[in-house]
Write a protein that holds these residues in place. Structure first.
Motif, PDB file in Angstrom:
ATOM      1  N   TYR A 223       0.833  -1.199   0.000  1.00 18.34           N
ATOM      2  CA  TYR A 223       0.000   0.000   0.000  1.00 18.34           C
ATOM      3  C   TYR A 223       0.873   1.256   0.000  1.00 18.34           C
ATOM      4  CZ  TYR A 223      -4.700  -1.929   0.424  1.00 18.34           C
ATOM      5  OH  TYR A 223      -5.899  -2.556   0.166  1.00 18.34           O
ATOM      6  N   CYS A 224       1.983   1.223   0.732  1.00 22.48           N
ATOM      7  CA  CYS A 224       2.901   2.370   0.738  1.00 22.48           C
ATOM      8  C   CYS A 224       3.506   2.594  -0.642  1.00 22.48           C
ATOM      9  CB  CYS A 224       4.007   2.162   1.765  1.00 22.48           C
ATOM     10  SG  CYS A 224       3.460   2.307   3.466  1.00 22.48           S
ATOM     11  N   LYS A 225       3.902   1.508  -1.281  1.00 19.51           N
ATOM     12  CA  LYS A 225       4.465   1.620  -2.625  1.00 19.51           C
ATOM     13  C   LYS A 225       3.421   2.128  -3.612  1.00 19.51           C
ATOM     14  CE  LYS A 225       8.052  -1.878  -2.201  1.00 19.51           C
ATOM     15  NZ  LYS A 225       8.558  -3.169  -2.680  1.00 19.51           N
ATOM     16  N   ALA A 226       2.203   1.626  -3.522  1.00 20.45           N
ATOM     17  CA  ALA A 226       1.141   2.026  -4.451  1.00 20.45           C
ATOM     18  C   ALA A 226       0.747   3.491  -4.272  1.00 20.45           C
ATOM     19  CB  ALA A 226      -0.078   1.126  -4.271  1.00 20.45           C
TER      20      ALA A 226
ATOM     21  N   GLN B 235      -2.771   8.414   3.140  1.00 18.47           N
ATOM     22  CA  GLN B 235      -3.615   7.637   2.233  1.00 18.47           C
ATOM     23  C   GLN B 235      -3.618   6.160   2.644  1.00 18.47           C
ATOM     24  OE1 GLN B 235      -2.413   8.078  -1.835  1.00 18.47           O
ATOM     25  NE2 GLN B 235      -4.056   6.801  -2.628  1.00 18.47           N
ATOM     26  N   VAL B 236      -2.473   5.655   3.037  1.00 23.00           N
ATOM     27  CA  VAL B 236      -2.375   4.259   3.487  1.00 23.00           C
ATOM     28  C   VAL B 236      -3.215   4.065   4.749  1.00 23.00           C
ATOM     29  CG1 VAL B 236      -0.815   2.467   4.335  1.00 23.00           C
ATOM     30  CG2 VAL B 236      -0.105   3.949   2.455  1.00 23.00           C
ATOM     31  N   CYS B 237      -3.115   4.997   5.686  1.00 24.15           N
ATOM     32  CA  CYS B 237      -3.906   4.911   6.920  1.00 24.15           C
ATOM     33  C   CYS B 237      -5.399   4.914   6.617  1.00 24.15           C
ATOM     34  CB  CYS B 237      -3.569   6.075   7.855  1.00 24.15           C
ATOM     35  SG  CYS B 237      -1.989   5.885   8.679  1.00 24.15           S
ATOM     36  N   ALA B 238      -5.821   5.710   5.652  1.00 25.82           N
ATOM     37  CA  ALA B 238      -7.236   5.769   5.298  1.00 25.82           C
ATOM     38  C   ALA B 238      -7.706   4.450   4.690  1.00 25.82           C
ATOM     39  CB  ALA B 238      -7.485   6.913   4.323  1.00 25.82           C
ATOM     40  N   LYS B 239      -6.881   3.843   3.851  1.00 26.81           N
ATOM     41  CA  LYS B 239      -7.272   2.595   3.188  1.00 26.81           C
ATOM     42  C   LYS B 239      -7.270   1.398   4.141  1.00 26.81           C
ATOM     43  CE  LYS B 239      -6.016   3.740  -1.515  1.00 26.81           C
ATOM     44  NZ  LYS B 239      -5.147   3.429  -2.647  1.00 26.81           N
ATOM     45  N   LEU B 240      -6.333   1.398   5.086  1.00 22.27           N
ATOM     46  CA  LEU B 240      -6.187   0.244   5.975  1.00 22.27           C
ATOM     47  C   LEU B 240      -6.736   0.493   7.380  1.00 22.27           C
ATOM     48  CD1 LEU B 240      -2.594  -0.958   5.025  1.00 22.27           C
ATOM     49  CD2 LEU B 240      -4.770  -1.977   4.364  1.00 22.27           C
TER      50      LEU B 240
ATOM     51  N   ALA C 150      12.047  -1.931   4.285  1.00 22.63           N
ATOM     52  CA  ALA C 150      11.388  -1.722   3.000  1.00 22.63           C
ATOM     53  C   ALA C 150      11.780  -0.365   2.447  1.00 22.63           C
ATOM     54  CB  ALA C 150       9.884  -1.802   3.168  1.00 22.63           C
ATOM     55  N   ALA C 151      11.639  -0.208   1.127  1.00 19.24           N
ATOM     56  CA  ALA C 151      11.900   1.072   0.480  1.00 19.24           C
ATOM     57  C   ALA C 151      10.959   1.209  -0.700  1.00 19.24           C
ATOM     58  CB  ALA C 151      13.353   1.144   0.009  1.00 19.24           C
ATOM     59  N   TRP C 152      10.616   2.476  -1.018  1.00 22.77           N
ATOM     60  CA  TRP C 152       9.747   2.739  -2.162  1.00 22.77           C
ATOM     61  C   TRP C 152      10.087   4.101  -2.731  1.00 22.77           C
ATOM     62  CZ3 TRP C 152       7.941   2.115   2.798  1.00 22.77           C
ATOM     63  CH2 TRP C 152       7.552   3.264   3.459  1.00 22.77           C
ATOM     64  N   GLN C 153       9.705   4.267  -3.985  1.00 24.91           N
ATOM     65  CA  GLN C 153       9.935   5.539  -4.674  1.00 24.91           C
ATOM     66  C   GLN C 153       8.837   6.514  -4.305  1.00 24.91           C
ATOM     67  OE1 GLN C 153      10.398   5.043  -8.841  1.00 24.91           O
ATOM     68  NE2 GLN C 153      10.639   7.216  -9.265  1.00 24.91           N
ATOM     69  N   LYS C 154       9.217   7.772  -4.122  1.00 24.94           N
ATOM     70  CA  LYS C 154       8.236   8.797  -3.769  1.00 24.94           C
ATOM     71  C   LYS C 154       7.356   9.119  -4.963  1.00 24.94           C
ATOM     72  CE  LYS C 154      10.234  11.315   0.036  1.00 24.94           C
ATOM     73  NZ  LYS C 154      10.688  12.613   0.475  1.00 24.94           N
TER      74      LYS C 154
END
Length: 137
Positions: free
Chosen positions: A59-62, A69-74, A129-133
């Protein structure tokens, strides 16, 4: 006249020893079954923990790192340095803490705890974990 002794006490002693051997063997087997059951439960807990941690990371990556936004979805809670999501069906809490944020990439430490608060306990599962901004070309 010769007197013969009865062999019944010898047979009884043999049966008592046989029962004792079977009792010891069953105790060892029961202990092995209990140990294997505990290992199975621990493996299942780690598998569930890994699945929930992966869900939060995906969800963080998406969302490109938008933790609100992640907090709202989960249905999670935003914290100072990250977020926390509680999965009540499995009684597991996933804690994500952003450890590094550059212009392009965010890194985070993800830990899974058993229970709703989990204070003072050891985490069940953890990973980096890591993700692109979001919004980068």
């Amino acid at each position: 006249m010769s007197y013969e002794r009865s062999k019944a006490p010898l047979a009884l002693m043999e049966q008592i020893i046989m029962i004792l051997v079977f009792a010891l063997a069953s105790a060892v087997c029961l202990q092995a079954f209990v140990y294997s059951n505990r290992l199975s439960e621990q493996g299942q807990l780690k598998e569930l923990s890994a699945s929930h941690a992966q869900t939060v990371i995906e969800y963080c990556k998406a969302s490109g790192g938008d933790l609100d936004q992640v907090c709202a979805k989960l249905s999670g809670e935003r914290t100072e340095r990250g977020l926390e999501v509680f999965f009540p069906e499995d009684n597991l809490r996933v804690s994500l803490e952003v450890t590094e944020a550059t212009d392009y990439i965010e890194r985070a430490a993800v830990s899974v705890w058993q229970g709703e608060d989990g204070d003072g306990e050891e985490s069940v599962y953890s990973l980096e974990a890591a993700w692109q901004k979001e919004g980068l070309e």
